[in-house]
Design a protein around this motif. Structure first.
Motif, PDB file in Angstrom:
ATOM      1  N   VAL A   1       2.571  -5.383   2.722  1.00 49.14           N
ATOM      2  CA  VAL A   1       2.273  -5.941   4.041  1.00 49.14           C
ATOM      3  C   VAL A   1       0.881  -6.535   3.973  1.00 49.14           C
ATOM      4  O   VAL A   1      -0.056  -5.919   3.444  1.00 49.14           O
ATOM      5  N   PHE A   2       0.732  -7.761   4.473  1.00 51.00           N
ATOM      6  CA  PHE A   2      -0.578  -8.415   4.498  1.00 51.00           C
ATOM      7  C   PHE A   2      -0.851  -8.884   5.914  1.00 51.00           C
ATOM      8  O   PHE A   2      -0.131  -9.711   6.454  1.00 51.00           O
TER       9      PHE A   2
ATOM     10  N   VAL B   1       4.576  -9.804  -0.756  1.00 52.81           N
ATOM     11  CA  VAL B   1       4.981  -9.294  -2.063  1.00 52.81           C
ATOM     12  C   VAL B   1       3.726  -9.155  -2.923  1.00 52.81           C
ATOM     13  O   VAL B   1       2.948 -10.110  -3.054  1.00 52.81           O
ATOM     14  N   LYS B   2       3.543  -7.979  -3.490  1.00 54.80           N
ATOM     15  CA  LYS B   2       2.401  -7.729  -4.369  1.00 54.80           C
ATOM     16  C   LYS B   2       2.890  -7.709  -5.805  1.00 54.80           C
ATOM     17  O   LYS B   2       3.830  -7.002  -6.148  1.00 54.80           O
ATOM     18  N   VAL B   3       2.243  -8.501  -6.647  1.00 49.10           N
ATOM     19  CA  VAL B   3       2.619  -8.587  -8.053  1.00 49.10           C
ATOM     20  C   VAL B   3       1.415  -8.212  -8.906  1.00 49.10           C
ATOM     21  O   VAL B   3       0.348  -8.816  -8.786  1.00 49.10           O
TER      22      VAL B   3
ATOM     23  N   VAL C   1      -1.109 -11.284  -4.293  1.00 50.01           N
ATOM     24  CA  VAL C   1      -0.303 -10.995  -3.109  1.00 50.01           C
ATOM     25  C   VAL C   1       0.119 -12.321  -2.514  1.00 50.01           C
ATOM     26  O   VAL C   1      -0.726 -13.197  -2.259  1.00 50.01           O
ATOM     27  N   MET C   2       1.434 -12.489  -2.301  1.00 54.74           N
ATOM     28  CA  MET C   2       1.924 -13.747  -1.738  1.00 54.74           C
ATOM     29  C   MET C   2       2.686 -13.484  -0.447  1.00 54.74           C
ATOM     30  O   MET C   2       3.321 -12.439  -0.277  1.00 54.74           O
ATOM     31  N   SER C   3       2.579 -14.436   0.453  1.00 51.31           N
ATOM     32  CA  SER C   3       3.326 -14.346   1.696  1.00 51.31           C
ATOM     33  C   SER C   3       4.791 -14.627   1.412  1.00 51.31           C
ATOM     34  O   SER C   3       5.152 -15.145   0.351  1.00 51.31           O
ATOM     35  N   THR C   4       5.642 -14.298   2.362  1.00 54.48           N
ATOM     36  CA  THR C   4       7.069 -14.570   2.213  1.00 54.48           C
ATOM     37  C   THR C   4       7.458 -15.701   3.169  1.00 54.48           C
ATOM     38  O   THR C   4       6.684 -16.100   4.028  1.00 54.48           O
TER      39      THR C   4
ATOM     40  N   LEU D   1      -0.210 -17.930  -1.898  1.00 54.35           N
ATOM     41  CA  LEU D   1      -1.057 -16.870  -2.424  1.00 54.35           C
ATOM     42  C   LEU D   1      -2.088 -16.543  -1.349  1.00 54.35           C
ATOM     43  O   LEU D   1      -2.832 -17.427  -0.912  1.00 54.35           O
ATOM     44  N   VAL D   2      -2.131 -15.291  -0.918  1.00 54.24           N
ATOM     45  CA  VAL D   2      -3.044 -14.920   0.174  1.00 54.24           C
ATOM     46  C   VAL D   2      -4.109 -13.920  -0.263  1.00 54.24           C
ATOM     47  O   VAL D   2      -5.084 -13.704   0.458  1.00 54.24           O
ATOM     48  N   ARG D   3      -3.919 -13.302  -1.446  1.00 57.52           N
ATOM     49  CA  ARG D   3      -4.942 -12.392  -1.954  1.00 57.52           C
ATOM     50  C   ARG D   3      -4.883 -12.369  -3.463  1.00 57.52           C
ATOM     51  O   ARG D   3      -3.811 -12.464  -4.060  1.00 57.52           O
TER      52      ARG D   3
END
Length: 285
Positions: free
Chosen positions: A219-220, A226-228, A238-241, A247-249
């Motif tokens: 959760v962002f 999704v955390k990879v 960390v990417m949004s869905t 890419l958000v983080r």
């Protein structure tokens, strides 16, 4: 508005402690791609079990050829999914980026592909505000930054004079000079995009440092994400869905973290008022 001329020799040393820019953080995170094209693996932690084969062309016998090949394909699919989010961020017309680093250093900038940018660099030794537009680059330092400047040739009385005359005032500077390159680079969205493209390419091509990816739901800011994890780089993306993921983080171990957001929003920034401008040449004397 005319710029203040500065001779390269007039800036004898960095007057502010090393600035932690967004681009510098990304350089450390994406540093696996070297100039000669070689890739260097980070040492794995003791006891860490890889989630996929070390080499897609030669899966381990223990895993079995079919299981190894299947794991490699799944790894590649995930890499391409993440790469899409990374490229969307790299190609955004504008964004906000916040970089948090060691020692309490923080950079927060809003910038666009047209060269407009504004933000702040904060350290324990003070803060520096920046503005960029129409080929002009401005900085504004606070009193603490002046007092903490690495200038042994400044006497205590001189420092207080500079605090009185320059703290909280804007100065136009040449971003090509070494003293200001770090500040200027943090406003360079094109450079940031290039570094993100390196990350995306590594994921798409399943380069050695970008293998054995680990995926988990996350959760962002209150929304599904999704955390990879990229084990060999000790990094996390960390990417949004959604239909257009971003890419958000981006984390590099526990040292550096970069956040991205507010994609494609308009960037509004103006030149400082004439009465707010001071000469950087006089400041550096």
């Amino acid at each position: 508005m005319t710029s203040v001329p500065i001779r390269p020799g007039s800036v004898r040393r960095r007057w502010l402690p090393a600035v932690l820019g967004v681009a510098a953080l990304l350089a450390s995170t994406a540093g696996c791609a070297t100039a000669d094209g070689e890739h260097h693996d980070s040492p794995k932690k003791p006891g860490a079990a890889p989630s996929g084969p070390a080499d897609p062309s030669g899966p381990s016998e223990a895993a079995g050829p079919s299981k190894g090949a299947e794991a490699a394909r799944a790894d590649h699919r995930l890499g391409k999914q993440v790469a899409r989010a990374v490229r969307n961020t790299a190609r955004a017309s504008s964004l906000i980026a916040r970089a948090d680093g060691s020692g309490g250093r923080t950079t927060l900038v809003r910038m666009d592909q047209e060269g407009r940018c504004f933000g702040r660099h904060q350290e324990k030794g003070g803060s520096t505000d920046i503005r960029q537009l129409s080929g002009a680059f401005y900085i504004r330092v606070d009193a603490e930054a002046i007092r903490e400047a690495d200038r042994p040739d400044w006497s205590p009385a001189s420092i207080e004079e500079k605090v009185t005359g320059f703290a909280g005032r804007w100065m136009r500077v040449d971003p090509r000079l070494k003293a200001f390159q770090g500040l200027a680079r943090s406003c360079d969205l094109a450079h940031l995009g290039d570094r993100l493209d390196e990350v995306a390419r590594g994921l798409e091509e399943r380069q050695p440092d970008f293998r054995d990816l680990r995926r988990e739901e996350s959760v962002f800011r209150g929304k599904p994400a999704v955390k990879v994890t990229i084990p060999r780089l000790e990094s996390v993306l960390v990417m949004s869905t959604g239909r257009e993921p971003y890419l958000v983080r981006m984390d590099n171990g526990s040292r550096n973290r970069v956040f991205f957001g507010d994609f494609d929003a308009r960037v509004v920034v103006g030149h400082p008022a004439a009465e707010e401008l001071r000469s950087v040449v006089e400041f550096m004397e």
